[in-house]
Design an enzyme around this catalytic site. Structure first.
Site, PDB file in Angstrom:
ATOM      1  N   LYS A   1       0.842  -1.216   0.000  1.00 38.10           N
ATOM      2  CA  LYS A   1       0.000   0.000   0.000  1.00 38.10           C
ATOM      3  C   LYS A   1       0.872   1.259   0.000  1.00 38.10           C
ATOM      4  O   LYS A   1       1.641   1.494   0.924  1.00 38.10           O
ATOM      5  CB  LYS A   1      -0.922   0.023   1.214  1.00 38.10           C
ATOM      6  CG  LYS A   1      -1.882   1.215   1.176  1.00 38.10           C
ATOM      7  CD  LYS A   1      -2.925   1.133   2.269  1.00 38.10           C
ATOM      8  CE  LYS A   1      -2.496   1.732   3.574  1.00 38.10           C
ATOM      9  NZ  LYS A   1      -2.314   3.208   3.554  1.00 38.10           N
TER      10      LYS A   1
ATOM     11  N   LYS B   1      -7.204   8.416  -0.795  1.00 39.25           N
ATOM     12  CA  LYS B   1      -8.439   8.895  -0.138  1.00 39.25           C
ATOM     13  C   LYS B   1      -8.946  10.164  -0.810  1.00 39.25           C
ATOM     14  O   LYS B   1      -9.065  11.228  -0.193  1.00 39.25           O
ATOM     15  CB  LYS B   1      -8.220   9.129   1.362  1.00 39.25           C
ATOM     16  CG  LYS B   1      -7.816   7.867   2.113  1.00 39.25           C
ATOM     17  CD  LYS B   1      -7.805   8.105   3.618  1.00 39.25           C
ATOM     18  CE  LYS B   1      -7.371   6.885   4.389  1.00 39.25           C
ATOM     19  NZ  LYS B   1      -5.964   6.518   4.209  1.00 39.25           N
TER      20      LYS B   1
ATOM     21  N   ARG C   1       2.446   0.198  11.074  1.00 44.71           N
ATOM     22  CA  ARG C   1       3.400   0.254  12.187  1.00 44.71           C
ATOM     23  C   ARG C   1       3.587  -1.050  12.961  1.00 44.71           C
ATOM     24  O   ARG C   1       4.714  -1.343  13.373  1.00 44.71           O
ATOM     25  CB  ARG C   1       3.017   1.409  13.129  1.00 44.71           C
ATOM     26  CG  ARG C   1       3.294   2.769  12.519  1.00 44.71           C
ATOM     27  CD  ARG C   1       2.558   3.877  13.223  1.00 44.71           C
ATOM     28  NE  ARG C   1       1.107   3.771  13.045  1.00 44.71           N
ATOM     29  CZ  ARG C   1       0.228   4.625  13.549  1.00 44.71           C
ATOM     30  NH1 ARG C   1       0.643   5.634  14.275  1.00 44.71           N
ATOM     31  NH2 ARG C   1      -1.063   4.475  13.317  1.00 44.71           N
TER      32      ARG C   1
ATOM     33  N   THR D   1     -10.435   5.171  11.014  1.00 41.56           N
ATOM     34  CA  THR D   1     -10.305   4.365  12.233  1.00 41.56           C
ATOM     35  C   THR D   1      -9.716   5.128  13.426  1.00 41.56           C
ATOM     36  O   THR D   1      -9.674   4.600  14.531  1.00 41.56           O
ATOM     37  CB  THR D   1      -9.446   3.108  11.962  1.00 41.56           C
ATOM     38  OG1 THR D   1      -8.382   3.465  11.088  1.00 41.56           O
ATOM     39  CG2 THR D   1     -10.249   2.011  11.332  1.00 41.56           C
TER      40      THR D   1
ATOM     41  N   ASP E   1      -3.382   4.550  -1.781  1.00 45.36           N
ATOM     42  CA  ASP E   1      -4.310   5.026  -0.742  1.00 45.36           C
ATOM     43  C   ASP E   1      -4.293   6.558  -0.712  1.00 45.36           C
ATOM     44  O   ASP E   1      -3.698   7.164   0.175  1.00 45.36           O
ATOM     45  CB  ASP E   1      -3.877   4.432   0.610  1.00 45.36           C
ATOM     46  CG  ASP E   1      -4.904   4.657   1.709  1.00 45.36           C
ATOM     47  OD1 ASP E   1      -6.040   5.072   1.397  1.00 45.36           O
ATOM     48  OD2 ASP E   1      -4.560   4.419   2.883  1.00 45.36           O
TER      49      ASP E   1
ATOM     50  N   ASP F   1     -13.379  15.045  -3.585  1.00 46.76           N
ATOM     51  CA  ASP F   1     -13.499  16.310  -4.315  1.00 46.76           C
ATOM     52  C   ASP F   1     -14.779  16.232  -5.160  1.00 46.76           C
ATOM     53  O   ASP F   1     -15.535  15.258  -5.063  1.00 46.76           O
ATOM     54  CB  ASP F   1     -12.246  16.509  -5.194  1.00 46.76           C
ATOM     55  CG  ASP F   1     -11.903  17.984  -5.392  1.00 46.76           C
ATOM     56  OD1 ASP F   1     -12.854  18.770  -5.636  1.00 46.76           O
ATOM     57  OD2 ASP F   1     -10.722  18.345  -5.306  1.00 46.76           O
TER      58      ASP F   1
END
Ligand code: C5P
Length: 240
Positions: free
Chosen positions: A38, A67, A214, A121, A65, A70
């Site tokens: 990703k 996101k 992470r 999240t 990714d 618009d």
């Protein structure tokens, strides 16, 4: 994604860094072993499509990714550009609404899969209240996932805590992708993610693809973390 395949097929590693050496090292280290690499905002804003090219070189599938959020015309143009780069997944914000989601899906064509991000999240119920968004994160994620499905999107991104509720109303082949994954040993440790679960919990609840950054890339022993995730995925798929 079949349960008979390698458990790490269900894993997307989030390459969240703007350091090019680290990015390339992660691509080489994880690309051949996990289902998806990703590319996120940190790397994309730094090097644009060069980051995608490096990920494509090493990864089996690439998830961009960005996101997007618009007006439909602008999102359509951005999706068309992303499609030309050969990525497999691209995110847009479900909160852009049905017309934006439809424009994204139309521009994506048959091969590029549009995933609609429902409720991020890191937002907990108190944050939703601060934003003046009524209802629970679960009811909002359900509503937005349904909207994405009706707009023809390939899937949605949601918290692992919501995936079971979304799965009920959005059966396969609609994809449910879950960030907010934490390993059992570190689940209680606080970072920016709030609505979290373990790989096993997310898979059992019906997730297709787990997004992990992470807990692997910043782990003291990333190989051990990867092994633990593989075990948890295998356990969830075989019902152990
Ligand atoms: O490091 P960590 O495992 O928290 O990384 C989660 C990844 O998933 C990040 O790249 C983040 O941008 C992404 N993501 C998220 N929540 C969403 C959608 C994407 O955390 N709703």
């Amino acid at each position: 994604m079949s349960s008979e395949r390698d458990p790490l097929d269900h894993l997307a590693i989030a390459l969240d860094t703007s350091d090019r050496v680290t990015f390339e090292r992660w691509c080489e280290q994880y690309g051949p072993r996990v289902g998806v690499l990703k590319v996120g905002l940190e790397a994309f804003v730094r090097w644009g499509y060069e980051a995608v090219e490096v990920a494509r070189l090493h990864g089996r599938r690439v998830f961009l990714d960005l996101k997007l959020h618009d007006i439909p015309n602008t999102v359509s143009g951005a999706v068309t550009a992303a499609r030309a780069s050969g990525v497999d997944f691209l995110t847009v914000h479900a909160s852009g609404g049905p017309a934006m989601l439809e424009a994204a899906q139309q521009a994506a064509g048959q091969r590029l899969m549009i995933l609609a991000v429902t409720v991020l999240t890191h937002l907990d119920e108190a944050a939703l209240q601060t934003l003046d968004l009524p209802g629970s994160s679960r009811s909002r994620a359900k509503k937005w996932a349904l909207m994405a499905q009706q707009a023809g999107c390939a899937g949605a991104v949601c918290s692992p805590l919501e995936v079971a509720a979304l799965r009920e109303q959005c059966p396969a082949p609609f994809l449910l992708v879950t960030p907010g994954i934490r390993l059992t040993a570190t689940k209680g440790h606080q970072d920016d993610q709030q609505r979290v679960a373990t790989p096993r919990e997310a898979l059992r609840a019906g997730a297709d693809l787990l997004v992990v950054g992470r807990p692997v890339t910043r782990a003291p022993d990333p190989e051990l973390a990867l092994l633990e995730i593989a075990r948890e995925i295998q356990g969830a798929l075989t019902g152990i």
